[in-house]
Design an enzyme around this catalytic site. Structure first.
Site, PDB file in Angstrom:
ATOM      1  N   LEU A   1       0.825  -1.214   0.000  1.00 13.15           N
ATOM      2  CA  LEU A   1       0.000   0.000   0.000  1.00 13.15           C
ATOM      3  C   LEU A   1       0.855   1.257   0.000  1.00 13.15           C
ATOM      4  CD1 LEU A   1      -2.611  -1.147   2.663  1.00 13.15           C
ATOM      5  CD2 LEU A   1      -2.585  -1.583   0.208  1.00 13.15           C
ATOM      6  N   ASP A   2       0.220   2.402  -0.269  1.00 14.11           N
ATOM      7  CA  ASP A   2       0.948   3.666  -0.201  1.00 14.11           C
ATOM      8  C   ASP A   2       0.155   4.705   0.577  1.00 14.11           C
ATOM      9  OD1 ASP A   2      -0.982   4.647  -1.925  1.00 14.11           O
ATOM     10  OD2 ASP A   2       0.363   4.845  -3.637  1.00 14.11           O
ATOM     11  N   LEU A   3       0.583   5.918   0.437  1.00 13.43           N
ATOM     12  CA  LEU A   3      -0.041   7.065   1.095  1.00 13.43           C
ATOM     13  C   LEU A   3      -1.563   6.982   1.229  1.00 13.43           C
ATOM     14  CD1 LEU A   3       0.226  10.077   1.950  1.00 13.43           C
ATOM     15  CD2 LEU A   3       0.154  10.673  -0.457  1.00 13.43           C
TER      16      LEU A   3
ATOM     17  N   ASN B   1       0.065   0.577  -4.491  1.00  9.61           N
ATOM     18  CA  ASN B   1       0.786   1.615  -5.238  1.00  9.61           C
ATOM     19  C   ASN B   1       0.910   1.257  -6.720  1.00  9.61           C
ATOM     20  OD1 ASN B   1       3.816   2.614  -6.146  1.00  9.61           O
ATOM     21  ND2 ASN B   1       2.684   4.137  -4.980  1.00  9.61           N
TER      22      ASN B   1
ATOM     23  N   GLY C   1      -3.490   4.279   1.147  1.00  6.81           N
ATOM     24  CA  GLY C   1      -4.037   3.004   1.594  1.00  6.81           C
ATOM     25  C   GLY C   1      -4.437   2.101   0.437  1.00  6.81           C
TER      26      GLY C   1
END
Lengths: 148, 148, 148, 148
Positions: free
Chosen positions: C19-21, C26, C23
């Site tokens: 996941l990234d910034l 990515n 949620g």
């Protein structure tokens, strides 16, 4: 313990793709940050050419990393890298990740390596020219290091 | 030390994107492999739901990983995961990466964590229901662990 | 258009480190998921050995990926992989990432590749034995593909 | 077509952990390089704060990337980033990865995005203040862009 000790500095800004489920830089990503900083350390001291020419490889055998404070989106990190110890058959690089411009430690790590002779397929003794090369690198002062 | 101890198993096949400059699985990638295995371990024992419901987070404070043998393209790895220690305020998960179907250890790691109360913004004591939950997980037998 | 077409299937469960910034998984991570699925596709059809023996490399020249729905923590994804087109000097693999057990498309991609002769340092014509090898792989039916 | 067009520049040096099986920067890694460059582009123009304040998100719906030349260990890359198109409901950022100090193109990509209103859960029209914000960003001249 001289006052002119200076580790190698690598700056990284935390981006969206560094984060994970919790909105913090992911644990695995720090190992990439540390590798980035070690390549910068190597660049600054010209040892990669030496290694390639000599047919030897830098092989990491242990990483012991403390995660002390989560790093968040947009924060600027400064990674300090220097030698901690040069043993008879291995060495230790100590790396500290701080919030840039502060003393706040985000993470710190000891990275233990051996130098591998790819022709003999064996770890090399850290002596002679090889040892001299590592002794020319910046080394953490014993006292300063204890603080971590 | 009963004979029926069984860690959680996660299998991963080494692919091209796992490798680095040396044609070996990169150091940082192992931390993703270990995280993958811990999520599988968690899935098998239902603790994620418990955590989410209770507003608590699993926070890693240290990873100490030994890289013992390079893993190469196409090799199949089996990651064994179980609890090693449950302390008063932290716990340790021990993970061993082997070449699948053999006793060859590729890497092994101790992963130290705290359980964080996101409402109180503090690490929790490992007692009561929380401790009981961890005590129900598979635990490395003292003897077997020493072998690593 | 026969009913017995079956792409290669690769299953991946979304984990915290994907996941990234936001949620969400990515964007870059999907390219690793697609590579994972292509290696599985290759494993199923034995072509890697052929490539290694023949001194040829599979080189990606374009990826065109649509992100259609964010994938979230714990979701199970199924990646469907099959050939879309075999041209005179390049080929296209089409890959669809779905929520497992549903028709919900999370992402889909066309991956264009050339086969590179590492000795001659040039892309090879897709004919003769090489073309035959690709023609034996599962191929998306023209109609089904249009649906994406 | 004015001569004073200047895209945003992001420099990245290729490190060991960027490489894969073939000793080239891995396909997926380029998407992280492009994301890094877009964050730098955003930093330079202050739009992240605007987004956060307005409760809107930048969502990528397509990446179309050409891999034109493998990037190797130690090479220095320069990523050029600027707007290519502002449509009625989406926009396109064009990014070119070159060997720094040369015109050699390593990769180039069109990145199509929508601006998402997280409260209404819908893509926004690119007009009014939002459109004006994007129109203030550097934009690839039509002619120069055709060259890629």
């Amino acid at each position: 313990m001289s006052t002119d000790f200076q580790p190698h500095f690598t700056d990284i800004k935390v981006r969206g793709y560094h984060l994970d489920l919790y909105g913090h830089v992911n644990n695995a990503r720090y190992l990439e940050f540390l590798e980035e900083a070690r390549w910068g350390f190597t660049d600054s001291h010209g040892s990669l050419d030496y290694f390639t020419a000599a047919g030897i490889a830098f092989v990491i055998v242990n990483v012991n990393i403390n995660y002390r404070r989560a790093a968040l989106m947009g924060e600027e990190l400064r990674i300090e890298t220097a030698m901690k110890k040069i043993g008879s058959r291995s060495g230790v690089i100590h790396q500290v990740v701080k919030l840039k411009g502060t003393d706040t430690v985000v993470a710190d790590a000891d990275v233990t390596f051996v130098i591998f002779d790819t022709k003999r397929n064996a770890a090399m003794s850290m002596d002679g020219e090889l040892r001299a090369m590592f002794e020319r690198l910046p080394m953490w002062p014993a006292k300063e290091h204890k603080a971590h």
